[in-house]
Enzyme design. Structure first.
Site, PDB file in Angstrom:
ATOM      1  N   HIS A  76       4.610  12.891 -10.123  1.00  0.00           N
ATOM      2  CA  HIS A  76       4.655  13.540  -9.379  1.00  0.00           C
ATOM      3  C   HIS A  76       5.024  14.736 -10.030  1.00  0.00           C
ATOM      4  O   HIS A  76       5.488  14.810 -10.917  1.00  0.00           O
ATOM      5  CB  HIS A  76       6.748  13.149  -9.028  1.00  0.00           C
ATOM      6  N   GLY A 135      19.515  19.392 -15.103  1.00  0.00           N
ATOM      7  CA  GLY A 135      18.722  19.810 -16.238  1.00  0.00           C
ATOM      8  C   GLY A 135      18.147  21.030 -15.175  1.00  0.00           C
ATOM      9  O   GLY A 135      18.496  21.142 -14.333  1.00  0.00           O
ATOM     10  N   VAL A 188      10.219  13.701 -13.654  1.00  0.00           N
ATOM     11  CA  VAL A 188      10.766  11.915 -13.270  1.00  0.00           C
ATOM     12  C   VAL A 188       9.903  11.117 -13.950  1.00  0.00           C
ATOM     13  O   VAL A 188      11.365  10.227 -14.515  1.00  0.00           O
ATOM     14  CB  VAL A 188      10.740  12.125 -11.794  1.00  0.00           C
TER      15      VAL A 188
END
Ligand code: NAD
Length: 312
Positions: free
Chosen positions: A173, A77, A120
């Site tokens: 995150h 990605g 994430v």
């Protein structure tokens, strides 16, 4: 035979496979990326180190190789490009993961997914949703890297081995993460007790350290374009906990089922990790301030999920 398939051989992926080789993790390491030429080069390069480390099968994999893998690690990605919004990035990486996960599922894979691609937490939830896998088998890197950064910074400040600094960063995150100071201890001594007897550390210092940890990725990206060694070692740590059935307590992105009063969302939380993936989520009794931060972080992730996933 412990078998790992890595999908995404960019900065993060190639640093992770190097960590696997140097740490002797996994007997088989198969690598997939749309940039097949770079995979071929990296595979050869990694193989050249084996004579000084030990036997391991490192090879260019195809999706069929996922069928009997123990872990599929996704680091494919993009990172956010200049001028690109956060939403653009989520859309782009969601589409990339959709295609990858479709191919992995088609192989009959039934192991543990470990996700690092950003954002994430949102993407860990997405993979769980589209695979229908039970929550224990889809793990995100979560705040493992942020926690490592915090332990390192605090260890430096206190002149203590970071492995003896017991503190976790929880939450997204991302920008809404927060350290759980209320349960931090240094070698068993509560952080507040430590501060009382060590005048070189103040409460203000803690705020500065937490802010530096939160902004570390921006600083590193500004300096060299990407962050990859820290996350690679964090992913290797999670991999070790899974392959060696360690029951290790790690801050990973996990699917909440009522913990902290929320469900249907993945977020960085401490969990016991073993061969089955997430054995148990450990819900910290957070103080009022930390609970407010946790709610805010969860709501931020939920908003991102709603923007993309629920309406795709
Ligand atoms: P990179 O651009 O160096 O590598 C990405 C790789 O993905 C490239 O090799 C590309 O060819 C590959 N790829 C793209 N589409 C693919 C597809 N459909 N199938 C297979 N491979 C594909 O990026 P990077 O620096 O390695 O970062 C990768 C991801 O990791 C980013 O989303 C980044 O934000 C994230 N990251 C996460 C953390 C964390 O703590 N979770 C830390 C750092 C970076």
């Amino acid at each position: 035979m412990n078998k790992i398939i890595l999908i995404g051989n960019g900065d993060v992926g190639s640093s992770y496979s190097f960590s696997l080789v140097t740490q002797g993790l996994g007997y088989e390491v198969g690598i997939i990326d749309i940039d097949e030429k770079k995979v071929a080069g990296d595979v050869q390069d990694l193989q050249h180190g084996l004579a000084y480390i030990g036997p391991k099968s490192v090879y260019q994999a195809t999706y069929k190789d996922c069928s009997n893998a123990d872990i599929v690690v996704i680091t494919a990605g993009s990172a956010q490009n200049p001028g690109e919004t956060r939403l653009d990035l989520i859309k782009k990486n969601t589409l990339i993961l959709k295609e990858i996960v479709y191919q992995v599922s088609k192989s009959g894979f039934n192991g543990i997914f470990l996700i690092a691609t950003n954002p994430v937490d949102v993407l860990t939830h997405y993979v769980k949703k589209i695979t229908g896998f039970p929550s224990n088998k889809v793990v995100g890197s979560g705040t493992s890297l942020d926690t490592a950064r915090l332990r390192n910074a605090l260890g430096d400040k206190l002149e203590v081995d970071p492995r003896d600094v017991q503190v976790y960063v929880l939450g997204e995150h991302g920008d809404t993460q927060f350290p759980v100071w209320s349960h931090a201890n240094i070698g068993g001594l509560h952080l507040h007790e430590w501060i009382k007897i060590h005048p070189n550390l103040s409460i203000d210092d803690l705020d500065v350290i937490a802010a530096d940890v939160k902004n570390a990725a921006y600083d590193i990206i500004d300096a060299k374009g990407s962050t990859h060694y820290g996350i690679a070692v964090s992913l290797a740590r999670i991999t070790r906990a899974i392959l060696y059935d360690e029951n290790a307590v790690l801050p990973v992105s996990v699917h909440l089922s009522g913990e902290y009063g929320f469900q249907e969302v993945c977020i960085g939380s401490t969990a016991v990790v073993n061969r089955g993936g997430v054995k148990e989520i450990i819900e910290f009794p957070l103080n009022n301030n930390e609970m407010t931060l946790m709610r805010h972080s969860i709501n931020t992730i939920k908003e991102m999920q709603t923007e993309i996933i629920e309406h795709e």
